[in-house]
Motif scaffolding. Structure first.
Motif, mmCIF file in Angstrom:
data_model
loop_
_atom_site.group_PDB
_atom_site.id
_atom_site.type_symbol
_atom_site.label_atom_id
_atom_site.label_comp_id
_atom_site.label_asym_id
_atom_site.label_seq_id
_atom_site.Cartn_x
_atom_site.Cartn_y
_atom_site.Cartn_z
ATOM 1 N N HIS A 21 0.821 -1.204 0.000
ATOM 2 C CA HIS A 21 0.000 0.000 0.000
ATOM 3 C C HIS A 21 0.856 1.256 0.000
ATOM 4 N N ASP A 23 3.922 1.624 -1.212
ATOM 5 C CA ASP A 23 4.532 1.848 -2.520
ATOM 6 C C ASP A 23 3.493 2.241 -3.550
ATOM 7 N N GLN A 24 2.287 1.755 -3.351
ATOM 8 C CA GLN A 24 1.190 2.145 -4.241
ATOM 9 C C GLN A 24 0.936 3.646 -4.116
ATOM 10 N N ARG A 26 3.088 5.880 -3.140
ATOM 11 C CA ARG A 26 4.221 6.585 -3.737
ATOM 12 C C ARG A 26 4.030 6.664 -5.255
ATOM 13 N N HIS A 27 3.541 5.581 -5.826
ATOM 14 C CA HIS A 27 3.283 5.569 -7.261
ATOM 15 C C HIS A 27 2.254 6.629 -7.618
ATOM 16 N N GLN A 28 1.207 6.712 -6.797
ATOM 17 C CA GLN A 28 0.178 7.701 -7.094
ATOM 18 C C GLN A 28 0.693 9.122 -6.957
ATOM 19 N N LYS A 30 3.616 9.975 -7.678
ATOM 20 C CA LYS A 30 4.389 10.219 -8.888
ATOM 21 C C LYS A 30 3.472 10.521 -10.065
ATOM 22 N N LEU A 64 5.482 7.394 -16.412
ATOM 23 C CA LEU A 64 5.484 6.373 -15.377
ATOM 24 C C LEU A 64 5.645 4.974 -15.932
#
Lengths: 389, 450
Positions: A21, A23-24, A26-28, A30, A64
């Motif tokens: 969650h 890292d998810q 963090r992805h969002q 980005k 991304l």
């Protein structure tokens, strides 16, 4: 020798395992950053400006992708399995025609049937874009004018009391009081509520003095304003309107459309109606001046006139324009002039304005769509600091 | 899972383990762990429960988890090549689902333990990945999250470019060119005859760096990039080791999944299942081996091939093949015309804007399936020159074998290589039949045909 079992079956508590969650998230983050970088293109995104009611906008975000050296999938042969009677020539799927080339932001590629094509399309709501876009914008030089009818009142529930309106009962606190009272008396699991337990939420009125402002949006609707010019001007005013509505409570917006004559129009007319004819810009300035005199006294109002044009003005009118602008600037906070000039032709109006050396006068030359964002940043930045787009 | 259910599952595992042993499967000690969906999907996305954090794993996790939430796909299990062998079961699986999974997992574990490709892999990767992840976190504290993340971004972009022949080896095998040939005179007086003759001018062989094209890009960068900090070298080294660990799984996908499917089928046949269980099992199995029109389902192809091998040579031969082969040799040696026809295999390709079946000839299909597995399906890229133009620039060469690279991706990947190498990087490949060199100098990409 210790006998070791050949297997162990267990079930542990995994509730603290949040890596996926995190890292998810963090992805969002980005993704959001990437959108921010694309703001300049998003601002003139047609699906937004044309107002088709969709609140969610799809933005292909390419940064991304996880880039690597890979084969061109379109140029190789791949293995597949049929259901028993496949033959050479069978069609498995089709690519949407020509979509590959025009993958600009906001074009919204349709999900092709093509196998293996992996692109990332982020969904953003209009609100999100607005938040990012408006974050650093503000009405420049805003001053406090006379205090009547320029305050915002706000209500905030900040207190809990024993007396109050029935509608504002704080159920949770009331229950807690009842439990506490019963527990003190040694009674377990009794929750009967007596009037003394009742708790009410109470509010406070907050008064914020607020400055009052009026924006005078002038747009050239003459025949020389082509599709592109009108589109740019409308994009700018579209965002300006949204920006003012979301951020300021007491801002009047007056829409003024002009060709050889100027008139005050409704918002709807302003954004949809096309006109034709020659151009006399001073007509709009004159109308603005009249409005200021009659309705928006500088004692009470912060005044922000903005004018968008293609710069193609009747030459003999230029002098009058400059004179009127100087006159307006004396009472207004800034004066914004945006010129949509796609082909960099020398324009009559910008030439005439060259000599205006007032810091209140801000002008922007727009050559392409992405520069609308620059215009927003230029006009709505406080003080002299003008951000690079 | 309720205690009673756990006990029931335990009894089933015991039974399955016994049947599997009796059939000759040989696996490590097993550790089964029942966990909730988001944990299974985390492990699925990271490849390992203890792996370091990175947003790209978060992206994969999100995608997989969404498909699960929408009921589009479901991972039932996850098994890790380690000793003891960890297997994760999804909480909420029915008993029969778990039976199938346990039998399937034992097949995988037997394969991990015996296939030659896995011989050099570390069986303690769960622990070492956890230790590396800890170190990465320390680097984040010390050098900032951004710096570490950006560096990992770059390594991920080239992580497949390792040399799988180095799995389990610390030292490279000596290559022919490194061995300096010693010229032996034909007889003791040979040199006398040459006196007075003009000596053939000795042409100094140009010193090449690396002496032979280097396939292990990560290793080369790790050893020779200038200005790389210790922590960066460590990150690079860790990620390379992890790729070496995962590599055999890439190379044996069809064999391994086929093997596990073959055994779960055999083991479950030996068990007393209720009628409802039998139907549920058949449905599950059918789902697992359902073929796809646009890719090969390794479960299906693998299973069919193993069954064919059994039919032709008996089970004895199967043990050997699972030990010595990998997907490429497996397909080349054991994919027959009959199998191709039965499974209705074909090749498809883009024609205009349509994806069309273009080949049904079984030998061509087989050959293309093998070709597609060269180097794990990744383009082969070697370091041609580590001191290009005598300027410390990196010159990479794509060993072109008929399929072009994705130019857009290439141009986005080069900056990552540049970030790692610290100087201008070049990549030679072929476009439209012409050799072309892409260059990234830290600011811009250039392209020139040579």
């Amino acid at each position: 020798m210790v006998h070791r079992p050949s297997f162990i079956l267990s079930q542990e508590d995994w509730s603290l395992h949040r890596k996926g969650h995190q890292d998810q998230q963090r992805h969002q983050e980005k993704v959001r950053d990437a959108i921010k970088k694309n703001l300049a293109d998003l601002v003139t995104e047609e699906s937004i400006v044309m107002h088709d009611g969709r609140q969610i906008v799809k933005v292909p975000i390419r940064s991304l992708d996880e880039f690597r050296f890979r084969y061109n999938f379109n140029k190789g042969q791949h293995g597949g399995q049929g259901d028993g009677d496949s033959s050479v020539g069978d069609v498995l799927g089709r690519d949407p025609q020509g979509k590959q080339q025009q993958a600009g932001p906001g074009k919204g590629e349709g999900a092709g049937e093509a196998p293996g094509v992996d692109y990332y399309e982020a969904e953003v709501s209009l609100e999100e874009i607005q938040d990012m876009l408006f974050k650093d914008l503000e009405l420049p030089n805003l001053q406090r004018k006379t205090l009547d009818d320029i305050k915002t009142t706000d209500i905030r529930f900040t207190d809990v009391r024993k007396k109050g309106l029935q509608g504002n009962i704080d159920k949770k606190r009331t229950l807690i009081e009842a439990i506490k009272r019963n527990a003190l008396a040694g009674r377990e699991n009794k929750y009967q509520i007596i009037p003394d337990d009742l708790r009410y939420k109470t509010w406070e009125e907050i008064e914020k003095p607020h400055s009052q402002a009026v924006v005078l949006a002038m747009m050239d609707t003459s025949g020389s304003m082509g599709q592109f010019e009108k589109y740019i001007a409308r994009s700018f005013f579209f965002w300006m309107t949204r920006f003012l509505r979301t951020r300021y409570e007491n801002v009047d917006i007056q829409y003024i459309a002009h060709h050889t004559e100027a008139k005050v129009v409704t918002e709807h007319e302003f954004f949809t109606k096309g006109e034709s004819g020659g151009t006399i810009c001073s007509s709009a300035y004159q109308l603005t001046w009249n409005l200021i005199e009659q309705k928006y006294s500088p004692d009470k109002y912060n005044i922000y006139p903005f004018h968008f044009s293609d710069g193609d003005n009747l030459s003999s009118d230029n002098e009058k324009c400059v004179k009127l602008i100087r006159q307006i600037m004396e009472v207004s906070n800034i004066f914004g002039y945006g010129e949509v000039n796609q082909y960099n032709r020398s324009s009559s109006l910008m030439n005439a304005f060259k000599n205006i050396q007032d810091p209140k006068f801000k002008n922007v030359l727009i050559k392409e769509k992405s520069e609308v964002y620059k215009a927003l940043c230029t006009f709505f930045t406080s003080g002299e600091a003008i951000r690079a787009s | 899972m309720k205690r009673e259910e756990m006990r029931q599952l335990e009894r089933s595992i015991e039974e399955i383990t016994d049947i599997a042993r009796g059939m000759g499967l040989d696996f490590y000690e097993m550790r089964y762990e029942v966990c909730p969906a988001d944990i299974i999907y985390t492990f699925g996305a990271y490849g390992m429960p203890t792996r370091f954090s990175h947003w790209s794993f978060g992206k994969t996790f999100h995608k997989m988890k969404m498909q699960y939430d929408f009921g589009l796909s479901k991972i039932y299990e996850l098994v890790i090549n380690s000793d003891p062998c960890y297997a994760f079961l999804l909480d909420g699986n029915s008993l029969i689902q778990n039976k199938l999974i346990v039998a399937h997992v034992l097949g995988h574990c037997d394969f991990f333990k015996h296939n030659a490709k896995f011989a050099g892999t570390s069986r303690y990767m769960v622990e070492s990945m956890a230790a590396s992840a800890d170190r990465f976190r320390e680097y984040e504290m010390e050098h900032g999250k951004e710096a570490v993340e950006t560096f990992i971004d770059s390594v991920l972009a080239v992580q497949e470019h390792i040399d799988p022949s180095l799995i389990g080896r610390t030292q490279r095998l000596q290559k022919p060119a490194d061995i300096i040939p010693v010229k032996k005179p034909a007889d003791p007086y040979e040199d006398i005859w040459a006196i007075g003759e003009k000596k053939a001018e000795e042409v100094p062989t140009p010193v090449r760096f690396p002496a032979q094209p280097e396939k292990d890009l990560l290793l080369f960068i790790m050893e020779h990039a200038k200005g790389m900090e210790d922590w960066q070298r460590d990150v690079l080294s860790v990620m390379r080791e992890e790729m070496l660990y995962f590599w055999p799984q890439i190379e044996t996908k069809i064999m391994n999944e086929g093997w596990a499917s073959y055994w779960h089928l055999r083991i479950l046949r030996e068990m007393d299942l209720t009628e409802a269980e039998t139907i549920e099992f058949a449905r599950l199995h059918a789902g697992v081996i359902a073929p796809s029109r646009t890719s090969l389902n390794p479960y299906h192809v693998g299973l069919k091939m193993w069954e064919d091998i059994e039919k032709r040579w008996g089970r004895e031969r199967m043990w050997e093949i699972r030990e010595f082969d990998s997907d490429m040799s497996f397909l080349r040696n054991y994919l027959t015309k009959e199998l191709c026809d039965e499974m209705d295999l074909y090749l498809y390709q883009k024609v205009g804007n349509e994806w069309k079946v273009v080949e049904k000839d079984w030998e061509k299909v087989r050959d293309q399936l093998c070709t597609a597995r060269v180097n794990g399906g990744f383009p082969v890229i070697v370091v041609q020159d580590g001191d290009y133009l005598k300027n410390g620039e990196l010159y990479l060469k794509h060993s072109y074998e008929g399929v072009e690279l994705d130019v857009k991706y290439l141009e986005k990947t080069l900056p990552h290589v540049h970030a790692l190498w610290g100087r201008t990087v070049h990549l030679e490949t072929m476009l439209d039949g012409r050799p072309v060199v892409f260059t990234h100098d830290g600011k811009k990409n250039h392209r020139r045909f040579v």
